[in-house]
Structures are given as structure tokens and as C-alpha cells.
Design a protein around this motif. Sequence first.
Motif, PDB file in Angstrom:
ATOM      1  N   LEU A 115      49.868  45.675  42.699  1.00  0.00           N
ATOM      2  CA  LEU A 115      48.503  44.787  43.227  1.00  0.00           C
ATOM      3  C   LEU A 115      48.530  43.689  42.350  1.00  0.00           C
ATOM      4  O   LEU A 115      47.896  43.818  41.114  1.00  0.00           O
ATOM      5  CB  LEU A 115      47.326  45.829  43.087  1.00  0.00           C
ATOM      6  CG  LEU A 115      46.280  45.064  43.430  1.00  0.00           C
ATOM      7  CD1 LEU A 115      46.181  44.709  45.167  1.00  0.00           C
ATOM      8  CD2 LEU A 115      44.820  46.001  43.335  1.00  0.00           C
ATOM      9  N   PRO A 117      46.990  40.141  40.932  1.00  0.00           N
ATOM     10  CA  PRO A 117      45.782  39.343  40.761  1.00  0.00           C
ATOM     11  C   PRO A 117      45.762  38.312  41.575  1.00  0.00           C
ATOM     12  O   PRO A 117      46.878  37.370  41.455  1.00  0.00           O
ATOM     13  CB  PRO A 117      45.735  39.344  39.122  1.00  0.00           C
ATOM     14  CG  PRO A 117      46.965  39.063  38.831  1.00  0.00           C
ATOM     15  CD  PRO A 117      47.752  40.078  39.668  1.00  0.00           C
ATOM     16  N   PRO A 118      44.657  37.649  41.895  1.00  0.00           N
ATOM     17  CA  PRO A 118      44.497  36.325  41.996  1.00  0.00           C
ATOM     18  C   PRO A 118      45.011  35.206  41.277  1.00  0.00           C
ATOM     19  O   PRO A 118      44.670  35.413  40.302  1.00  0.00           O
ATOM     20  CB  PRO A 118      42.892  36.210  42.353  1.00  0.00           C
ATOM     21  CG  PRO A 118      42.191  37.532  42.174  1.00  0.00           C
ATOM     22  CD  PRO A 118      43.217  38.246  41.676  1.00  0.00           C
ATOM     23  N   SER A 154      43.207  39.858  45.430  1.00  0.00           N
ATOM     24  CA  SER A 154      44.297  40.570  44.936  1.00  0.00           C
ATOM     25  C   SER A 154      45.337  40.861  46.063  1.00  0.00           C
ATOM     26  O   SER A 154      44.859  40.986  47.203  1.00  0.00           O
ATOM     27  CB  SER A 154      43.710  41.709  44.329  1.00  0.00           C
ATOM     28  OG  SER A 154      42.945  41.519  43.067  1.00  0.00           O
ATOM     29  N   LYS A 155      46.459  40.872  45.833  1.00  0.00           N
ATOM     30  CA  LYS A 155      47.573  41.010  46.775  1.00  0.00           C
ATOM     31  C   LYS A 155      48.729  42.177  46.514  1.00  0.00           C
ATOM     32  O   LYS A 155      49.191  42.079  45.544  1.00  0.00           O
ATOM     33  CB  LYS A 155      48.226  39.671  47.143  1.00  0.00           C
ATOM     34  CG  LYS A 155      49.149  39.417  48.514  1.00  0.00           C
ATOM     35  CD  LYS A 155      48.422  39.255  49.618  1.00  0.00           C
ATOM     36  CE  LYS A 155      49.287  39.279  50.862  1.00  0.00           C
ATOM     37  NZ  LYS A 155      50.066  38.116  50.614  1.00  0.00           N
ATOM     38  N   TRP A 156      48.742  43.060  47.553  1.00  0.00           N
ATOM     39  CA  TRP A 156      49.665  44.036  47.398  1.00  0.00           C
ATOM     40  C   TRP A 156      51.316  43.417  47.739  1.00  0.00           C
ATOM     41  O   TRP A 156      51.300  42.783  48.702  1.00  0.00           O
ATOM     42  CB  TRP A 156      49.378  45.239  48.316  1.00  0.00           C
ATOM     43  CG  TRP A 156      48.539  46.020  47.760  1.00  0.00           C
ATOM     44  CD1 TRP A 156      46.924  46.050  48.103  1.00  0.00           C
ATOM     45  CD2 TRP A 156      48.436  47.059  46.618  1.00  0.00           C
ATOM     46  NE1 TRP A 156      46.286  47.245  47.298  1.00  0.00           N
ATOM     47  CE2 TRP A 156      47.225  47.742  46.518  1.00  0.00           C
ATOM     48  CE3 TRP A 156      49.734  47.698  45.887  1.00  0.00           C
ATOM     49  CZ2 TRP A 156      47.084  48.707  45.426  1.00  0.00           C
ATOM     50  CZ3 TRP A 156      49.488  48.812  45.186  1.00  0.00           C
ATOM     51  CH2 TRP A 156      48.216  49.335  44.865  1.00  0.00           C
ATOM     52  N   GLU A 191      47.519  44.823  38.712  1.00  0.00           N
ATOM     53  CA  GLU A 191      46.417  45.317  38.406  1.00  0.00           C
ATOM     54  C   GLU A 191      46.388  46.945  38.558  1.00  0.00           C
ATOM     55  O   GLU A 191      46.050  47.806  37.816  1.00  0.00           O
ATOM     56  CB  GLU A 191      45.155  44.972  39.453  1.00  0.00           C
ATOM     57  CG  GLU A 191      44.886  43.466  39.157  1.00  0.00           C
ATOM     58  CD  GLU A 191      43.845  42.723  40.228  1.00  0.00           C
ATOM     59  OE1 GLU A 191      43.474  43.652  41.222  1.00  0.00           O
ATOM     60  OE2 GLU A 191      43.435  41.690  40.186  1.00  0.00           O
TER      61      GLU A 191
END
Length: 342
Positions: A115, A117-118, A154-156, A191
Amino acid sequence: MGCYFRAKKVFWSSFIVVFMSSFTFAHPDSGKFLSDLGIDVFPDRAKINISLQEYTRVISDFLNSRDMSFEPVPSLRVYKLDNLIKHHRPQQHIKMIFPIGITTDQIESASLRLLMPPQQENPTIANVQIYQILGTRRKRLLTEDTFNLSRNLSKWCEVNVTEAVASWTEGSKNLGLELTCESCSNNLNPEIAAITALVHPQGRRIKRSPKKGRTDCSARHQTGKGKKKCCRHDMMVTFTKLGFNEMKDIVEPKNYEAGYCHGMCPPNYNFATNHSRIQGLMHQLDKSYFKQFKNKTSIVPKTCCAPSKLGDLEILIVSSHDPTKLKVEKWHNMRVLECACS
């Protein structure tokens, strides 16, 4: 019903035989091919954001519903990194050691799930490398991939690490993985970090046993000349090797046992229909007449070995309507179940 008409029913099987290879390439007719399978839209890969919770929930249900008639069904293992080091500034080299040791389990596949972060003011594209750490100054490149990140969310992201996980379970020292992005300014501090693995407990990953009534090849299909009569042969298909980029978005299964039909069709052997039985007899009569009188009249063709029963395949893919969700679709006529002379 002759071989020509039977061929329409077995389009998928014959297609795979032609296109199976050890390399990938682009197909100009991918749109029509996918449409024939019932897929009109694939999700935008840049927007895919499948959480660890969504994946584990859906994949568990999917595996529990799988049919073990063709391949043994794996179990899901999740190795979460609880002691993830939080850096106070962006890092381009992230090392992670997951609690994976020697086991008798056989690894079918394993993925690193992060995950990210931005990125705020950073670029949203990061070309990363994943290494397996082998020693103090030794590491092995596992894969290179592109992370499509977000400035606001947040991006997986998911990366294949099967090779590393398999080596750890087989006895190699687990010194961890390293995530690197040499030429980017992205914040790669994950994260959440986890490895999900599909495993087969010892003794479970065995070759499938044919069900009674299926025409799988065996000693009884041998002819006196050592050749096989019409029967079903195994054929394992790996989707990513078919050359369609969209196939990379299939979550499970990555490969499956499709099967194909091959072998001789002697007179009155394993006929699919009464018509094919008659056709086989007519072929023998014409053949005999030709030998006796040297008549050049065209001979009725002999029957050919073709699928007489096909089965469906359930696949798990990302929803085209919601790239944060997974869904199960059924592709029809994907497996050869039985073969006959037609």
C-alpha cells in the motif's frame, strides 16, 4: 455430423493449440477474441486498487468453490510485515524481511502487495525493481514493474515474487526483498506490506486422476502398432503466454488444464453419434471398393478425434465497473472433458 461442424464447437481448444508458445506477442484481433469469451471491457490498469482485505476475502471464497477434478486447489497463506519501518523522508531503497521459512508446502504463486502512500507533488508513475537479497553485496533481480500511483490516495500495488518465496521455503536463507527506484523521486515508503501465496500442502499437488467415463489416455487406448486411439490428452494453458495483454489482469487461475483430443479413429470405435458410426463404416466400404476396383470415386472421409463434451471455467478478474473490487466470471467451453470420433 462431420469434422467440419464439430470444429465449430471446439474453436477454443484448437485456438490454444495454435497459439501456445514460450513467448508473448501482440494480436491485432484481441478485441474479437475477448468478445467471443464474453469480455467487452477490461478495467483501466492505472486505476486498479485491490486492497489486501478485498483480495483475501474474494480469493478465499473463489478457492473454496473450485472444482478439484482437473487441478488440485491451493490454499491461501498471508505473510504480513508487522514491523514495517516508517521513514521520515522519501526512500528509494526499501528492504523488507517477511516471516517465511522452510516448509514442505509447494508454492504455486506468490505476490508482494504494497500500500503505497499518496505522492503529493511527486510523479504518479514509478518504474521499480524488486530484488531478492542473497548476501551483504549480492542480490538477484526478480522483476521490473511500473507502479501507477496517486497524488491524493493510497494505492495498492502488486508484484510477482514467486521465485523468491519458493527458494525460501526450499531452504535458501531468507534475507528479504529490496524495492528500488533508482531514477525516481517517488515516496516508496509502504504503509502496509504483505506477501500472499497460494500453496499446496505436501502430497496434495499431484496429477489429476481421470474420472470414470472420461476418455483419458491409458493402456486400453493403445493399438497393436503402439499408436493411441482417440482419447483426451492433458494440456496446461498459461494465460500470460497467449500474447493478449488483457490476460495479465486475470487474478486466478494463472493457468489451467484445458485438455485436447488426439488419436486414431478405427471403425466402430468410440463414436460420438450414430451418424459418425455410419460414416466410419462408409469410409471402410469406400476404401475397400477403391482397392478392389481402382475406382477413383472420392472416398467418404474417416471420422476424426474431437471433443464430445466441453466444460466451463470460472475466472477471477478485476471488475471493469469498480477497479477496487474483484469479481468471478464464467467462460464457457474452456475445457475438454471427453473425446470421441466424429
